[in-house]
Design a protein around this motif. Structure first.
Motif, PDB file in Angstrom:
ATOM      1  N   ALA A   1     -14.946 -27.527 -47.276  1.00 51.48           N
ATOM      2  CA  ALA A   1     -15.359 -27.846 -44.765  1.00 51.48           C
ATOM      3  C   ALA A   1     -13.221 -27.591 -45.142  1.00 51.48           C
ATOM      4  O   ALA A   1     -12.514 -27.295 -44.050  1.00 51.48           O
ATOM      5  CB  ALA A   1     -15.622 -28.276 -44.703  1.00 51.48           C
TER       6      ALA A   1
ATOM      7  N   ARG B   1     -14.558 -24.079 -24.985  1.00 47.85           N
ATOM      8  CA  ARG B   1     -13.854 -25.422 -24.110  1.00 47.85           C
ATOM      9  C   ARG B   1     -13.113 -26.035 -25.739  1.00 47.85           C
ATOM     10  O   ARG B   1     -13.011 -27.463 -25.076  1.00 47.85           O
ATOM     11  CB  ARG B   1     -15.325 -26.294 -24.257  1.00 47.85           C
ATOM     12  N   GLN B   2     -12.459 -26.150 -26.271  1.00 44.55           N
ATOM     13  CA  GLN B   2     -12.018 -26.623 -27.790  1.00 44.55           C
ATOM     14  C   GLN B   2     -10.506 -27.004 -26.742  1.00 44.55           C
ATOM     15  O   GLN B   2     -10.156 -26.479 -26.283  1.00 44.55           O
ATOM     16  CB  GLN B   2     -11.940 -25.650 -28.462  1.00 44.55           C
TER      17      GLN B   2
ATOM     18  N   SER C   1     -18.984 -27.607 -35.702  1.00 43.22           N
ATOM     19  CA  SER C   1     -17.714 -28.152 -35.921  1.00 43.22           C
ATOM     20  C   SER C   1     -17.652 -27.948 -37.014  1.00 43.22           C
ATOM     21  O   SER C   1     -16.111 -27.625 -36.709  1.00 43.22           O
ATOM     22  CB  SER C   1     -17.956 -29.487 -35.869  1.00 43.22           C
ATOM     23  N   VAL C   2     -18.403 -27.411 -37.686  1.00 44.93           N
ATOM     24  CA  VAL C   2     -17.691 -26.525 -38.957  1.00 44.93           C
ATOM     25  C   VAL C   2     -17.202 -25.350 -39.280  1.00 44.93           C
ATOM     26  O   VAL C   2     -15.706 -24.451 -39.464  1.00 44.93           O
ATOM     27  CB  VAL C   2     -18.007 -26.773 -40.543  1.00 44.93           C
TER      28      VAL C   2
ATOM     29  N   PRO D   1     -20.320 -31.753 -46.078  1.00 43.41           N
ATOM     30  CA  PRO D   1     -20.410 -32.714 -44.771  1.00 43.41           C
ATOM     31  C   PRO D   1     -21.809 -31.239 -43.778  1.00 43.41           C
ATOM     32  O   PRO D   1     -21.316 -32.086 -42.281  1.00 43.41           O
ATOM     33  CB  PRO D   1     -18.787 -31.615 -43.429  1.00 43.41           C
ATOM     34  N   LEU D   2     -21.781 -30.330 -43.833  1.00 41.30           N
ATOM     35  CA  LEU D   2     -22.776 -29.569 -43.470  1.00 41.30           C
ATOM     36  C   LEU D   2     -24.040 -29.933 -43.687  1.00 41.30           C
ATOM     37  O   LEU D   2     -24.147 -29.650 -45.013  1.00 41.30           O
ATOM     38  CB  LEU D   2     -22.488 -28.067 -43.350  1.00 41.30           C
ATOM     39  N   SER D   3     -24.753 -30.155 -42.987  1.00 42.70           N
ATOM     40  CA  SER D   3     -26.284 -31.022 -43.742  1.00 42.70           C
ATOM     41  C   SER D   3     -27.089 -29.909 -43.596  1.00 42.70           C
ATOM     42  O   SER D   3     -27.812 -29.947 -44.848  1.00 42.70           O
ATOM     43  CB  SER D   3     -27.443 -31.342 -42.410  1.00 42.70           C
ATOM     44  N   GLY D   4     -26.870 -28.921 -43.292  1.00 39.28           N
ATOM     45  CA  GLY D   4     -28.090 -27.721 -43.609  1.00 39.28           C
ATOM     46  C   GLY D   4     -26.937 -26.621 -44.741  1.00 39.28           C
ATOM     47  O   GLY D   4     -28.015 -25.588 -45.551  1.00 39.28           O
TER      48      GLY D   4
ATOM     49  N   TYR E   1      -8.016 -27.404 -31.655  1.00 35.51           N
ATOM     50  CA  TYR E   1      -8.825 -26.542 -31.625  1.00 35.51           C
ATOM     51  C   TYR E   1      -9.155 -25.570 -30.502  1.00 35.51           C
ATOM     52  O   TYR E   1      -9.456 -24.682 -30.957  1.00 35.51           O
ATOM     53  CB  TYR E   1     -10.329 -27.123 -32.051  1.00 35.51           C
TER      54      TYR E   1
ATOM     55  N   PRO F   1     -28.556 -24.988 -32.731  1.00 34.96           N
ATOM     56  CA  PRO F   1     -28.785 -24.516 -31.098  1.00 34.96           C
ATOM     57  C   PRO F   1     -27.417 -24.165 -30.360  1.00 34.96           C
ATOM     58  O   PRO F   1     -27.086 -23.506 -29.612  1.00 34.96           O
ATOM     59  CB  PRO F   1     -29.586 -25.541 -30.336  1.00 34.96           C
ATOM     60  N   GLU F   2     -26.723 -24.438 -31.445  1.00 32.94           N
ATOM     61  CA  GLU F   2     -25.061 -24.878 -30.580  1.00 32.94           C
ATOM     62  C   GLU F   2     -24.266 -24.578 -32.442  1.00 32.94           C
ATOM     63  O   GLU F   2     -24.679 -25.136 -33.083  1.00 32.94           O
ATOM     64  CB  GLU F   2     -24.805 -25.595 -30.227  1.00 32.94           C
TER      65      GLU F   2
END
Lengths: 244, 213
Positions: B191, B112-113, B162-163, B57-60, B117, B158-159
């Motif tokens: 995840a 902000r969740q 979600s994982v 689920p995490l591209s990186g 969450y 940069p941010e």
């Protein structure tokens, strides 16, 4: 003015198939050629909703939530993550139009009818429009009931009712709701994920894609949200938003 | 390197731009690379799973399938392929190099969740640091939001993703009720932090074993 379309969807950390229909809809919408750029963004996958417009130079952006229900995600999460303030946000020379979710649009009733017919539905049959539902959020049921009412009003089938996974009317009692001998159940879900593919067939004790009991038959259709004609609904929603 | 060929690295991808051909390659382990289609939809499906068949689920995530190559017809096709493998990576690299990358930190993201969450905002500094250390070590992206520099061939993040937010949620719950550590289960979903044996969960619990009950 260049135009971009963003499909805002849920995605999943656990289900690799959750976003497949969103990408497929995006490809079809892109092929239609109405937009200079078509993007997707997810709550649980990448690109993230909060970065959906990074590098987007289009002057006019339309964000269409690919969700069935109007509620928590469409009214709180997406606007917050994408920094939207209502149906139209103007920011740094960009107009961002934020539409209702696809599940609220009248044309989805036609998608449900197509899914039902693909599963063998005839005019004399009953159609059960299956929603997730939740007792925690009364808004969750609204679009499911509305789509069932639209389909009933079309007169295409003998009977149409909404049924639910997690609230009343219970999908497992579908036969009790209908006077028609045969019923086609169409999941009003975005993806053929765990619920549509596993938990619902198990809860209904389906044999393949049908259930036979007392001389009656319930046929189980594929999810409405994965139908290729959803792309047309998205284009219709975006066209309506362009007039705002 | 063939004369005239430009070879560069982006995360786990090797990018080769020759005089007559362009290709991207997955990590090499010495085996002959398998040719895979280079169109974005096919690549997206291809990199969605690791070599063990686990969903990524995490591209990186540093778990990209090894020994594959996609030949590409043009620079535009190469950019589209990279976008499919590492969404927004090229945009974020360009923005960072031009000094316009919008950075959002973990505190802001957690605060902000809402919904399930919201509890993540209650995770303390030590927990946030541990969650970041454990998860970001498994990702090729450099957390610019944590003040880190992006090395050559790296991708700025940069941010918080979600994982990481999901991990912070579980970590906040573990602070209330510390769970038992479990042996790592290599088949556990990447995840699925709620499941004992998840490698990220167990790494986090190991890192914080002196702090959690």
């Amino acid at each position: 003015v260049t135009r971009a379309l963003v499909l805002a969807a849920h995605g999943s950390h656990l289900d690799p198939n959750a976003s497949a229909p969103i990408w497929a809809h995006a490809e079809r919408v892109e092929a239609a050629g109405a937009f200079d750029e078509v993007r997707v963004a997810f709550w649980k996958e990448e690109p993230a909703l909060s970065r959906a417009l990074d590098g987007c130079a289009a002057g006019d952006v339309t964000v269409v939530p690919v969700f069935i229900s109007s509620g928590y995600f469409t009214e709180e999460v997406i606007p917050r993550e994408m920094n939207l303030c209502g149906p139209v946000t103007r920011r740094a020379g960009q107009v961002i139009r934020y539409t209702s979710p696809i599940g609220a649009h009248q044309a989805i009733a036609g998608v449900i009818a197509r899914r039902a017919r693909e599963a063998g539905a005839r005019p004399a049959d009953g159609i059960a429009v299956l929603g997730h539902g939740t007792r925690r959020n009364p808004k969750s049921e609204r679009n499911v009931f509305a789509q069932a009412e639209r389909l009933a009003a079309s007169g295409a089938f003998a009977e149409v009712h909404a049924v639910f996974l997690e609230q009343e009317p219970d999908m497992r009692l579908a036969f009790d709701l209908f006077a028609t001998p045969d019923v086609v159940m169409v999941p009003l879900f975005i993806a053929d994920g765990w619920h549509v593919g596993q938990s619902i067939p198990a809860d209904l004790a389906l044999d393949g894609d049908e259930l036979r009991a007392g001389g009656r038959r319930l046929a189980y259709a594929k999810a409405a949200g994965t139908h290729e004609s959803v792309a047309d609904v998205i284009l219709e929603i975006a066209a309506e938003a362009s007039a705002w | 390197v063939v004369t005239g060929e430009i070879v560069s690295q982006l995360g786990q991808l090797t990018i080769r731009i020759g005089e007559d051909d362009i290709a991207i390659e997955g990590p090499a382990t010495g085996q002959a690379p398998r040719a895979v289609p280079g169109d974005p939809a096919s690549l997206r499906r291809w990199i969605r799973f690791d070599d063990a068949g686990r969903y990524r689920p995490l591209s990186g995530a540093r778990s990209m399938r090894a020994n594959w190559q996609a030949d590409l017809p043009s620079i535009a096709a190469m950019d589209a392929a990279i976008e499919a493998v590492y969404p927004l990576a090229l945009e974020h690299l360009a923005a960072a190099s031009e000094g316009r990358l919008r950075i959002v930190g973990l505190d802001e993201v957690l605060s902000r969740q809402s919904g399930r969450y919201q509890v993540a905002a209650g995770l303390g500094t030590a927990g946030r640091d541990a969650a970041t250390a454990v998860l970001c070590a498994r990702c090729v992206k450099s957390p610019a939001w944590a003040g880190g520099a992006t090395p050559p061939g790296g991708i700025p993040c940069p941010e918080p993703c979600s994982v990481l937010v999901a991990l912070c949620r579980e970590a906040a719950l573990w602070e209330r009720e510390p769970p038992e550590a479990a042996p790592v289960n290599a088949e556990a979903a990447f995840a699925d932090f709620e499941t004992p044996g998840n490698e990220v969960r167990e790494a986090y619990l190991r890192l914080r074993k002196d702090d959690l009950g």
